[in-house]
Scaffold this active site. Structure first.
Site, PDB file in Angstrom:
ATOM      1  N   LYS A 221       5.053   9.336   8.688  1.00  0.00           N
ATOM      2  CA  LYS A 221       4.830   8.791  10.158  1.00  0.00           C
ATOM      3  C   LYS A 221       5.774   9.589  11.457  1.00  0.00           C
ATOM      4  CE  LYS A 221       2.474   4.685   8.102  1.00  0.00           C
ATOM      5  NZ  LYS A 221       1.132   4.557   8.428  1.00  0.00           N
TER       6      LYS A 221
ATOM      7  N   ASP B 220       9.334   2.839  -0.446  1.00  0.00           N
ATOM      8  CA  ASP B 220       8.419   3.407  -0.041  1.00  0.00           C
ATOM      9  C   ASP B 220       8.464   2.828   1.533  1.00  0.00           C
ATOM     10  OD1 ASP B 220       5.963   3.614   1.565  1.00  0.00           O
ATOM     11  OD2 ASP B 220       4.750   3.711   0.599  1.00  0.00           O
TER      12      ASP B 220
ATOM     13  N   TYR C 122       0.621  -1.168  -0.261  1.00  0.00           N
ATOM     14  CA  TYR C 122       0.555   0.337  -0.115  1.00  0.00           C
ATOM     15  C   TYR C 122       0.812   1.167   0.198  1.00  0.00           C
ATOM     16  CZ  TYR C 122      -3.352   3.515   1.385  1.00  0.00           C
ATOM     17  OH  TYR C 122      -4.281   4.903   1.818  1.00  0.00           O
TER      18      TYR C 122
HETATM   19  C1  LIG Z   1       3.957   2.654   3.716  1.00  0.00           C
HETATM   20  C2  LIG Z   1       3.093   3.311   3.485  1.00  0.00           C
HETATM   21  N1  LIG Z   1       3.093   4.301   1.947  1.00  0.00           N
HETATM   22  C3  LIG Z   1       1.928   5.183   1.675  1.00  0.00           C
HETATM   23  C4  LIG Z   1       1.095   5.469   3.374  1.00  0.00           C
HETATM   24  C5  LIG Z   1      -0.070   6.104   2.856  1.00  0.00           C
HETATM   25  O1  LIG Z   1       0.001   7.505   3.529  1.00  0.00           O
HETATM   26  P1  LIG Z   1      -0.618   8.595   4.202  1.00  0.00           P
HETATM   27  O2  LIG Z   1      -1.284   7.456   5.038  1.00  0.00           O
HETATM   28  O3  LIG Z   1       0.071   9.067   5.062  1.00  0.00           O
HETATM   29  O4  LIG Z   1      -0.839   9.004   3.089  1.00  0.00           O
HETATM   30  C6  LIG Z   1       1.108   4.373   3.918  1.00  0.00           C
HETATM   31  C7  LIG Z   1       0.131   4.791   5.305  1.00  0.00           C
HETATM   32  O5  LIG Z   1      -0.352   4.288   6.086  1.00  0.00           O
HETATM   33  C8  LIG Z   1       2.226   3.474   3.973  1.00  0.00           C
HETATM   34  O6  LIG Z   1       1.976   2.367   5.019  1.00  0.00           O
END
Ligand SMILES: Cc1ncc(COP(=O)(O)O)c(C=O)c1O
Length: 432
Positions: free
Chosen positions: A270, A242, A147
């Site tokens: 985060k 990511d 994700y």
């Molecule tokens: C690995 C990863 N990338 C991107 C995101 C998206 O981040 P946001 O919820 O701050 O848009 C998340 C959210 O949990 C994530 O776990």
């Protein structure tokens, strides 16, 4: 066992559903499938969150990752109070942003320049736009069960809430956009080789969670990440890590420091916001300089680099950097919990196993090891839901989905850990 009451949360959830789609501002919070209203949280401190009915929980959600030091950390609170006296937002450059970029580039050597944004979604979306501009190609490769936020082209077979709610893609995503997304199998070396043989010269970037947390915790194999670096180099595509979840979580330098791999671009979120809204992306100078105003790739943000966020994030990162023993202790705490859970699995005979990397872990209700999206999907999600509710009723606050990570924080005490292990034993026995 204390019997919890959820009267006020139930009332608030009913009201929320009148004004907010599904009653929540992010889908997984709705506790769909858990057979209870989500606890409405009124405050948090250290390892605990408290709900509107006065229930106290040991928190393993940690705001979905940022709260590595626990809630309401005194140093962060103090720094924020000082910054509040100076104003909340200027929409102009600040010294704090320099400091943040300098600190992250020092800690993560693959990141030579950094751009702050407001969420992980913005980070991945912007990184891909940049990758497409840099390579002058359109296709991207993502992995099933990973994700990366809710950007259109990344919603194919996404993990987290999309997987929890069985949304294979999302309504409203134009076919024209998704046609450039190639979905590959996580940890599948032959699969990725084959994709590159077919489309190599059209692929702008491969994006992945280098340790996945969004189909539950699933670590990548070293050979798999090595292969991704090799094929992207060979075909002139960019490798995008990511590390929104894993950055500053699995180690100060993220997954790339654990596996000794240098991606071209990295996305953060985060932890680097210390609990305030945040995202960032960075990488090789030559690539990053293509971003406006130094280059032609447009990306902007009214609140990007917000001084409160920078303050909370900088304080968090500095504490982590100056106290490396925190990671040893996180490992120790998480290992204790894992061992406790595994002991109960064996003793009760419940069908489950645990994946863990540092302070991220998942109990999978499956008799098979989980190493990709298909093996994750074989889990008994109904059993997870029952387990989660039982744990909640015993004061343990876990992610309400099989496809998420538990986060252990530095604030979790031995007493918290013992209570969690005891509750887990009871829940596993009750499941049978
Ligand atoms: C690995 C990863 N990338 C991107 C995101 C998206 O981040 P946001 O919820 O701050 O848009 C998340 C959210 O949990 C994530 O776990």
């Amino acid at each position: 066992m204390v019997i919890m009451k959820f009267k006020n949360s139930k009332k608030l959830f009913k009201e929320a559903k009148k004004y907010i789609p599904g009653g929540v501002n992010s889908p997984v919070r709705a506790y769909k499938g858990i057979d209870t209203a989500p606890p409405f949280i009124s405050k948090a401190n250290g390892s605990k969150v408290y709900d509107e009915d006065g229930n106290e929980y040991i928190d393993f959600v940690g705001s979905w990752g940022p709260m590595i030091l626990g809630h309401n950390h005194p140093a962060i609170r103090e720094a924020l109070a000082k910054q509040l006296e100076l104003g909340t937002s200027y929409g102009a450059p600040t010294r704090l942003e320099n400091e943040m970029a300098r600190l992250i580039t020092e800690i993560v050597p693959s990141v030579e320049m950094l751009r702050m944004v407001n969420s992980g979604t913005e980070a991945t979306m912007s990184a891909l736009r940049l990758a497409r501009a840099y390579t002058k190609r359109e296709k991207i490769v993502k992995f099933a069960g990973n994700y990366h936020g809710h950007e259109d082209s990344l919603l194919a077979q996404a993990g987290s809430g999309a997987l929890t709610h069985s949304v294979a893609g999302s309504a409203g995503v134009p076919a024209n956009v998704i046609k450039n997304t190639i979905v590959a199998n996580y940890n599948d070396i032959e699969g990725i080789e084959s994709i590159f043989r077919h489309y190599g010269k059209q692929i702008a970037a491969v994006i992945l969670e280098p340790i996945s947390g969004n189909m539950g915790v699933v670590p990548a194999k070293q050979e798999f990440l090595d292969k991704l670096r090799e094929v992207t180099d060979q075909y002139g595509s960019l490798l995008v890590f990511d590390e929104v979840m894993t950055g500053f979580r699995v180690a100060l330098g993220g997954v790339q420091s654990l596996y000794s791999i240098k991606p071209d671009l990295t996305c953060f979120g985060k932890i680097i916001g210390g609990g305030l809204p945040v995202g960032a992306y960075g990488g090789k100078r030559e690539i990053m300089e293509m971003i406006a105003p130094s280059g032609t790739v447009y990306q902007a943000g009214t609140l990007s680099g917000n001084p409160l966020t920078m303050t909370a994030g900088l304080t968090t990162i500095k504490i982590l950097k100056e106290n490396p023993e925190i990671y040893d202790q996180l490992e120790e705490k998480a290992q204790k919990i894992q061992k406790g859970i595994e002991k109960a699995i064996i003793e009760t005979g419940v069908t489950a196993n645990v994946n863990r990397v540092g302070s991220m872990m998942t109990i999978f209700f499956s008799d098979n090891p989980v190493y990709d999206y298909d093996s994750a999907k074989k889990c008994d999600t109904k059993n997870y839901s029952k387990y989660c509710k039982l744990m909640l009723e015993m004061g343990i606050y876990l992610p309400p989905s099989q496809f998420e990570a538990f986060f252990v924080s530095y604030a979790h005490s031995n007493k918290d850990i013992e209570k969690t292990i005891k509750a887990n034993g009871f829940a596993c026995a009750k499941l049978l």
